[in-house]
Design a protein around this motif. Structure first.
Motif, PDB file in Angstrom:
ATOM      1  N   LYS A  84       0.807  -1.225   0.000  1.00  0.00           N
ATOM      2  CA  LYS A  84       0.000   0.000   0.000  1.00  0.00           C
ATOM      3  C   LYS A  84       0.839   1.273   0.000  1.00  0.00           C
ATOM      4  N   GLY A  85       2.132   1.164  -0.269  1.00  0.00           N
ATOM      5  CA  GLY A  85       2.954   2.365  -0.286  1.00  0.00           C
ATOM      6  C   GLY A  85       4.403   2.071   0.019  1.00  0.00           C
ATOM      7  N   PHE A  86       5.100   3.058   0.553  1.00  0.00           N
ATOM      8  CA  PHE A  86       6.514   2.880   0.880  1.00  0.00           C
ATOM      9  C   PHE A  86       6.924   3.874   1.964  1.00  0.00           C
ATOM     10  N   ALA A 122      31.002  24.849  10.158  1.00  0.00           N
ATOM     11  CA  ALA A 122      31.272  23.539  10.751  1.00  0.00           C
ATOM     12  C   ALA A 122      32.009  22.648   9.754  1.00  0.00           C
ATOM     13  N   LYS A 123      32.849  21.757  10.298  1.00  0.00           N
ATOM     14  CA  LYS A 123      33.605  20.834   9.456  1.00  0.00           C
ATOM     15  C   LYS A 123      32.832  19.557   9.149  1.00  0.00           C
ATOM     16  N   SER A 124      31.793  19.283   9.908  1.00  0.00           N
ATOM     17  CA  SER A 124      31.004  18.075   9.677  1.00  0.00           C
ATOM     18  C   SER A 124      29.539  18.366   9.975  1.00  0.00           C
ATOM     19  N   VAL A 125      28.692  18.176   8.977  1.00  0.00           N
ATOM     20  CA  VAL A 125      27.256  18.435   9.101  1.00  0.00           C
ATOM     21  C   VAL A 125      26.496  17.234   8.569  1.00  0.00           C
ATOM     22  N   VAL A 126      25.475  16.811   9.303  1.00  0.00           N
ATOM     23  CA  VAL A 126      24.646  15.681   8.899  1.00  0.00           C
ATOM     24  C   VAL A 126      23.219  16.182   8.652  1.00  0.00           C
ATOM     25  N   ASN A 127      22.732  15.984   7.447  1.00  0.00           N
ATOM     26  CA  ASN A 127      21.354  16.310   7.082  1.00  0.00           C
ATOM     27  C   ASN A 127      20.583  15.014   6.851  1.00  0.00           C
ATOM     28  N   TYR A 128      19.285  15.033   7.124  1.00  0.00           N
ATOM     29  CA  TYR A 128      18.512  13.818   6.891  1.00  0.00           C
ATOM     30  C   TYR A 128      17.082  14.152   6.469  1.00  0.00           C
ATOM     31  N   ARG A 129      16.462  13.191   5.806  1.00  0.00           N
ATOM     32  CA  ARG A 129      15.092  13.318   5.312  1.00  0.00           C
ATOM     33  C   ARG A 129      14.383  11.975   5.455  1.00  0.00           C
ATOM     34  N   VAL A 130      13.135  12.020   5.857  1.00  0.00           N
ATOM     35  CA  VAL A 130      12.303  10.820   5.944  1.00  0.00           C
ATOM     36  C   VAL A 130      10.943  11.141   5.321  1.00  0.00           C
ATOM     37  N   GLY A 131      10.315  10.136   4.766  1.00  0.00           N
ATOM     38  CA  GLY A 131       9.005  10.355   4.158  1.00  0.00           C
ATOM     39  C   GLY A 131       8.334   9.049   3.819  1.00  0.00           C
ATOM     40  N   GLY A 132       7.092   9.159   3.437  1.00  0.00           N
ATOM     41  CA  GLY A 132       6.338   7.965   3.078  1.00  0.00           C
ATOM     42  C   GLY A 132       5.149   8.296   2.214  1.00  0.00           C
ATOM     43  N   GLU A 133       4.618   7.258   1.596  1.00  0.00           N
ATOM     44  CA  GLU A 133       3.434   7.395   0.746  1.00  0.00           C
ATOM     45  C   GLU A 133       2.483   6.238   1.007  1.00  0.00           C
ATOM     46  N   TYR A 134       1.204   6.571   1.109  1.00  0.00           N
ATOM     47  CA  TYR A 134       0.154   5.555   1.259  1.00  0.00           C
ATOM     48  C   TYR A 134      -0.716   5.573   0.004  1.00  0.00           C
ATOM     49  N   ARG A 135      -0.984   4.392  -0.534  1.00  0.00           N
ATOM     50  CA  ARG A 135      -1.756   4.279  -1.772  1.00  0.00           C
ATOM     51  C   ARG A 135      -3.095   3.619  -1.498  1.00  0.00           C
ATOM     52  N   HIS A 136      -4.135   4.220  -2.010  1.00  0.00           N
ATOM     53  CA  HIS A 136      -5.476   3.655  -1.931  1.00  0.00           C
ATOM     54  C   HIS A 136      -6.124   3.786  -3.296  1.00  0.00           C
ATOM     55  N   GLN A 137      -6.192   2.685  -4.000  1.00  0.00           N
ATOM     56  CA  GLN A 137      -6.692   2.665  -5.378  1.00  0.00           C
ATOM     57  C   GLN A 137      -5.877   3.654  -6.213  1.00  0.00           C
ATOM     58  N   ASP A 138      -6.512   4.668  -6.805  1.00  0.00           N
ATOM     59  CA  ASP A 138      -5.785   5.633  -7.627  1.00  0.00           C
ATOM     60  C   ASP A 138      -5.260   6.825  -6.831  1.00  0.00           C
ATOM     61  N   TYR A 139      -5.498   6.860  -5.539  1.00  0.00           N
ATOM     62  CA  TYR A 139      -5.131   8.020  -4.734  1.00  0.00           C
ATOM     63  C   TYR A 139      -3.786   7.792  -4.043  1.00  0.00           C
ATOM     64  N   ARG A 171      -3.380   9.153  -9.563  1.00  0.00           N
ATOM     65  CA  ARG A 171      -2.565   8.581 -10.632  1.00  0.00           C
ATOM     66  C   ARG A 171      -3.421   7.632 -11.470  1.00  0.00           C
ATOM     67  N   LYS A 172      -3.581   7.987 -12.734  1.00  0.00           N
ATOM     68  CA  LYS A 172      -4.315   7.172 -13.692  1.00  0.00           C
ATOM     69  C   LYS A 172      -3.341   6.582 -14.705  1.00  0.00           C
ATOM     70  N   SER A 173      -3.853   5.793 -15.602  1.00  0.00           N
ATOM     71  CA  SER A 173      -2.976   5.149 -16.581  1.00  0.00           C
ATOM     72  C   SER A 173      -2.419   6.136 -17.600  1.00  0.00           C
ATOM     73  N   THR A 174      -3.110   7.249 -17.817  1.00  0.00           N
ATOM     74  CA  THR A 174      -2.669   8.203 -18.838  1.00  0.00           C
ATOM     75  C   THR A 174      -2.264   9.567 -18.270  1.00  0.00           C
ATOM     76  N   TYR A 175      -2.537   9.824 -17.003  1.00  0.00           N
ATOM     77  CA  TYR A 175      -2.161  11.115 -16.424  1.00  0.00           C
ATOM     78  C   TYR A 175      -2.069  10.988 -14.908  1.00  0.00           C
TER      79      TYR A 175
END
Length: 216
Positions: A84-86, A122-139, A171-175
């Motif tokens: 259902k997503g990632f 600074a000589k050392s910097v750590v950046n981070y990102r997290v995210g997710g997606e939930y899919r329900h039919q075409d939504y 998300r549809k098959s053509t657009y």
């Protein structure tokens, strides 16, 4: 100019791992500068009895060529794919203090600027990102968070940036259609005079991104 090298692996069907390295980016820049000043004396009588009206002075056109080298970036990421997503995330390591100016133009010297970069960043910097997606039919429903760490070397200042996003799509098959809301917030600092204390600028920027695409 720069180069980016990376590798992507899938140890199991649902898990994708990635590692990339971006070399320092080199910019070659050329600046042209000139200035002028006009004084309006309004027929002022000068000490020698002469009348002064408009007086103008101007400089020659000054041209300077220089190069800017920005830091490298080492990144690693992972994505877990579900029915259902990632869910995905990545982390980035960089070194703001390694930025450097250089020039072959006679009389143009960046030794002081480069010393300030090494001192204040600074000589050392750590950046981070997290995210997710939930899919329900075409939504599609998405959310994410990104943190760009403080690049300043202590001194009581913190210019970290927080990014929060949320979006919905079809998300549809053509657009496909996507609508995303992104908020970025953080602080920056400004020194109006060399003898004055700093001014803290708190900013919050909200953007709305609309995407319409067609699949051929």
């Amino acid at each position: 100019i720069n180069a980016t090298l990376g590798i992507i692996g899938r140890p199991i069907d649902k898990l994708q791992l990635g590692l990339s390295f971006a070399t320092p980016t080199v910019f070659q820049l050329t600046e042209n500068y000139d200035a002028s000043m006009v004084a309006n004396w309004k027929n002022h009588i000068y000490w020698d009895g002469k009348n002064l009206n408009d007086q103008e002075a101007f400089t020659d056109v000054l041209t300077s060529s220089y190069a800017l080298r920005t830091p490298y970036r080492l990144s690693g990421g992972a994505a877990y794919i579900m029915k259902k997503g990632f869910i995905s995330g990545d982390i980035e390591l960089t070194n703001p203090a390694s930025s450097k100016y250089s020039s072959s133009t006679p009389g143009l010297d960046f030794d002081v600027d480069n010393a300030d970069i090494k001192t204040f960043y600074a000589k050392s910097v750590v950046n981070y990102r997290v995210g997710g997606e939930y899919r329900h039919q075409d939504y599609r429903f998405r959310a994410g968070y990104g943190y760009q760490s403080n690049s300043l070397n202590s001194f009581g200042y913190n210019n970290a940036i927080h990014n929060v996003s949320a979006g919905v799509g079809i998300r549809k098959s053509t657009y496909f259609i996507d609508l995303t809301l992104i908020n970025s917030s953080g602080k920056n600092y400004y020194f109006p005079y060399t003898t004055a204390s700093d001014v803290t600028l708190r900013s919050s920027l909200t953007r709305v991104v609309f995407t319409l695409g067609f699949i051929l």
